[in-house]
Write an enzyme that holds these catalytic residues in place. Structure first.
Site, mmCIF file in Angstrom:
data_model
loop_
_atom_site.group_PDB
_atom_site.id
_atom_site.type_symbol
_atom_site.label_atom_id
_atom_site.label_comp_id
_atom_site.label_asym_id
_atom_site.label_seq_id
_atom_site.Cartn_x
_atom_site.Cartn_y
_atom_site.Cartn_z
ATOM 1 N N ARG A 154 40.986 46.397 10.953
ATOM 2 C CA ARG A 154 41.954 46.479 12.043
ATOM 3 C C ARG A 154 41.851 45.220 12.901
ATOM 4 O O ARG A 154 40.735 44.721 13.157
ATOM 5 C CB ARG A 154 41.658 47.733 12.862
ATOM 6 C CG ARG A 154 42.590 47.913 14.015
ATOM 7 C CD ARG A 154 42.559 49.333 14.562
ATOM 8 N NE ARG A 154 43.508 49.367 15.647
ATOM 9 C CZ ARG A 154 43.212 49.059 16.901
ATOM 10 N NH1 ARG A 154 41.981 48.746 17.246
ATOM 11 N NH2 ARG A 154 44.149 49.063 17.821
ATOM 12 N N HIS A 163 36.370 52.262 27.868
ATOM 13 C CA HIS A 163 36.380 51.408 29.056
ATOM 14 C C HIS A 163 37.779 51.397 29.648
ATOM 15 O O HIS A 163 38.741 51.809 29.003
ATOM 16 C CB HIS A 163 35.973 49.965 28.699
ATOM 17 C CG HIS A 163 36.972 49.278 27.809
ATOM 18 N ND1 HIS A 163 37.038 49.487 26.447
ATOM 19 C CD2 HIS A 163 37.975 48.401 28.089
ATOM 20 C CE1 HIS A 163 38.027 48.776 25.931
ATOM 21 N NE2 HIS A 163 38.612 48.097 26.915
ATOM 22 N N HIS A 174 40.239 53.854 27.517
ATOM 23 C CA HIS A 174 40.592 53.719 26.106
ATOM 24 C C HIS A 174 39.415 53.188 25.306
ATOM 25 O O HIS A 174 38.444 52.671 25.870
ATOM 26 C CB HIS A 174 41.837 52.830 25.940
ATOM 27 C CG HIS A 174 41.681 51.446 26.541
ATOM 28 N ND1 HIS A 174 41.719 51.194 27.901
ATOM 29 C CD2 HIS A 174 41.477 50.237 25.954
ATOM 30 C CE1 HIS A 174 41.559 49.898 28.130
ATOM 31 N NE2 HIS A 174 41.400 49.300 26.960
ATOM 32 N N ASP A 212 40.407 48.490 31.515
ATOM 33 C CA ASP A 212 40.491 47.039 31.686
ATOM 34 C C ASP A 212 40.489 46.733 33.178
ATOM 35 O O ASP A 212 40.969 47.519 33.991
ATOM 36 C CB ASP A 212 41.763 46.493 31.020
ATOM 37 C CG ASP A 212 41.738 46.688 29.499
ATOM 38 O OD1 ASP A 212 40.647 46.831 28.934
ATOM 39 O OD2 ASP A 212 42.833 46.693 28.894
HETATM 40 C C1 LIG Z 1 39.241 38.609 32.000
HETATM 41 C C2 LIG Z 1 38.459 39.421 31.356
HETATM 42 C C3 LIG Z 1 38.723 40.871 31.143
HETATM 43 C C4 LIG Z 1 37.582 41.290 30.217
HETATM 44 C C5 LIG Z 1 36.473 40.418 30.680
HETATM 45 C C6 LIG Z 1 37.168 39.059 30.711
HETATM 46 O O1 LIG Z 1 36.422 38.130 31.417
HETATM 47 C C7 LIG Z 1 37.454 38.551 29.297
HETATM 48 C C8 LIG Z 1 37.390 39.654 28.270
HETATM 49 C C9 LIG Z 1 37.928 40.982 28.742
HETATM 50 C C10 LIG Z 1 37.351 42.148 27.939
HETATM 51 C C11 LIG Z 1 38.061 42.417 26.594
HETATM 52 C C12 LIG Z 1 37.360 43.618 25.908
HETATM 53 C C13 LIG Z 1 37.131 44.802 26.860
HETATM 54 C C14 LIG Z 1 36.551 44.300 28.211
HETATM 55 C C15 LIG Z 1 36.161 45.460 29.114
HETATM 56 C C16 LIG Z 1 35.416 43.323 27.898
HETATM 57 O O2 LIG Z 1 34.242 43.583 27.748
HETATM 58 O O3 LIG Z 1 35.920 42.047 27.781
HETATM 59 C C17 LIG Z 1 37.535 43.338 28.848
HETATM 60 C C18 LIG Z 1 37.193 42.796 30.249
HETATM 61 C C19 LIG Z 1 37.828 43.590 31.371
HETATM 62 O O4 LIG Z 1 39.023 43.911 31.337
HETATM 63 O O5 LIG Z 1 37.098 43.891 32.319
HETATM 64 O O1 LIG Z 2 41.537 47.080 19.813
HETATM 65 C C1 LIG Z 2 42.074 47.814 20.614
HETATM 66 O O2 LIG Z 2 42.989 48.578 20.306
HETATM 67 C C2 LIG Z 2 41.613 47.848 22.036
HETATM 68 C C3 LIG Z 2 41.176 46.506 22.547
HETATM 69 C C4 LIG Z 2 40.835 46.552 24.006
HETATM 70 O O3 LIG Z 2 40.776 47.591 24.599
HETATM 71 C C5 LIG Z 2 40.539 45.305 24.722
HETATM 72 O O4 LIG Z 2 40.499 44.215 24.112
HETATM 73 O O5 LIG Z 2 40.366 45.379 25.967
HETATM 74 FE FE LIG Z 3 40.629 47.295 26.752
#
Ligand SMILES: C=C1C[C@]23C[C@@]1(O)CC[C@H]2[C@@]12CCC[C@@](C)(C(=O)O1)[C@H]2[C@@H]3C(=O)O
Ligand SMILES: O=C(O)CCC(=O)C(=O)O
Ligand SMILES: [Fe+2]
EC number: 1.14.11.15
Length: 358
Positions: A299, A232, A289, A234
């Protein structure tokens, strides 16, 4: 920190099997629902890795006189880099790692007392992106937006106040660091605060907000067939990631394939997110990533996901747009973008891209 992100998914429920999170430690074999084949992770069409070249994301010393250029170069080529001399005390990194380990070490039933609701952002559960995949990921997460007090009280009836203090102190350091990194990266393109209206209008960091994502990837009986966190990007401007001393994070580059980011004690990983890609009119890459797992060591990672307040429109900096072309992207708030991403995931960026006439 204002809790503006908390209502972002109101009206956008996702049905995730939080209650099916297993007690990972009791599983001696990998259940079929956790066995990924390469085709299960193809939403971002990442080609298979060519032979390893040993190249890796740069490690940048923030005290180095050339740090600005190094950061700019890393944002353009990788969309990621590691940093040392970042000013976050080692003791605080150890504290947030301890908190994360302690949270995920609680019995599943206790963790589920703070389960994220279908329309919520904060709390315990599987990653939000899980709904886009047929297979389950070998991980559990806990998201913090705003004060963690109510959730932490349910998790640790005795010690929640100490843990809240750690989160608050960690977020304070991260906020300042993220802003410093953003300006260094933009300065490398000749962009300064006066070039961005919303940043120059508000004093200190009132235009920013963040979420903290704690991740746990338990020891896995068949790591080569499992996926910790699927590929994905961010949605953020920047993400600052602390990883414990166990490798697992991989970043993707078209010419190199998947490259593992080695953990260096005390260093932090920085990812360019989709909003920074938009702001830089496509010059900075939002890095694809994922996280892999392993058979011997659990981890932990802590991601500080940083972006603008919900009402701020992000659009390409005018200085970076050619006078004869339209900007690469339409303007979008973080809230709008998170919603687009929650429904369209890998297609979100291309949905707001301006398609130029040939
Ligand atoms: C602010 C945010 C970014 C995120 C979605 C969220 O509402 C809270 C969690 C974030 C996260 C962390 C893991 C990977 C990710 C793609 C997900 O599913 O939740 C990211 C979201 C993002 O960056 O889009
Ligand atoms: O665990 C990791 O190294 C990646 C975590 C991550 O990509 C995320 O929280 O958005
Ligand atoms: Fe991420």
């Amino acid at each position: 920190m204002p809790a503006m992100l908390t209502d972002v998914f109101r009206g956008h429920p996702i049905h995730l099997p939080h209650s099916h999170i297993p007690d990972f430690t009791s599983l001696r074999e990998l259940p079929d629902s956790y066995k990924w084949t390469p085709k299960d992770d193809l939403l971002f069409s990442a080609a298979p890795s060519p032979p390893a070249t040993g190249e890796n994301i740069p490690l940048i010393d923030l005290d180095h006189p050339d740090a600005t250029n190094q950061i700019g170069h890393a944002c353009r080529t990788w969309g990621a880099f590691q940093i040392s001399n970042h000013g976050v005390p080692l003791g605080l990194l150890q504290d947030i790692e301890f908190l994360t380990g302690s949270l995920f070490g609680l019995p599943v039933q206790r963790k589920l007392k703070s389960a994220r609701s279908e329309t919520g952002v904060s709390g315990y559960g599987v990653a939000r992106i899980a709904s886009f995949f047929n297979k389950q990921m070998w991980s559990e997460g806990f998201t913090i937006t705003g004060s963690p007090l109510n959730n932490f009280r349910k998790l640790w009836p005795q010690h929640h106040l100490n843990y809240c203090d750690i989160v608050e102190e960690y977020e304070e350091h991260m906020k300042k660091l993220a802003s410093k990194l953003m300006w260094l990266a933009l300065n490398s393109l000749g962009v300064s605060e006066e070039d961005i209206e919303w940043a120059s209008l508000s004093s200190d960091l009132n235009w920013a907000q963040a979420a903290l994502q704690l991740n746990h990837y338990p020891v896995c009986p068949e790591p080569d067939r499992a996926m910790g966190l699927a590929a994905h990007t961010d949605s953020t401007l920047l993400t600052i990631l602390y990883q414990n001393n166990t490798a697992g994070l991989q970043v993707f580059r078209d010419d190199l394939g998947w490259v593992t980011v080695p953990p260096f004690p005390g260093s932090l990983v920085v990812n360019v997110g989709d909003l920074f890609h938009i702001l830089s009119n496509g010059l900075f890459k939002s890095v694809l990533h994922r996280a892999r797992v392993n058979q011997t060591r659990a981890r932990l990672s802590v991601a500080f996901l940083w972006g603008p307040q919900s009402d701020i429109k992000i659009s390409p900096v005018p200085k970076l747009v050619s006078p004869v072309e339209s900007p690469l992207y339409q303007s979008v708030t973080w809230k709008e973008y998170l919603r687009t991403k929650a429904t369209h995931f890998n297609k979100a960026l291309s949905m707001i891209r301006n398609h130029r006439e040939e």
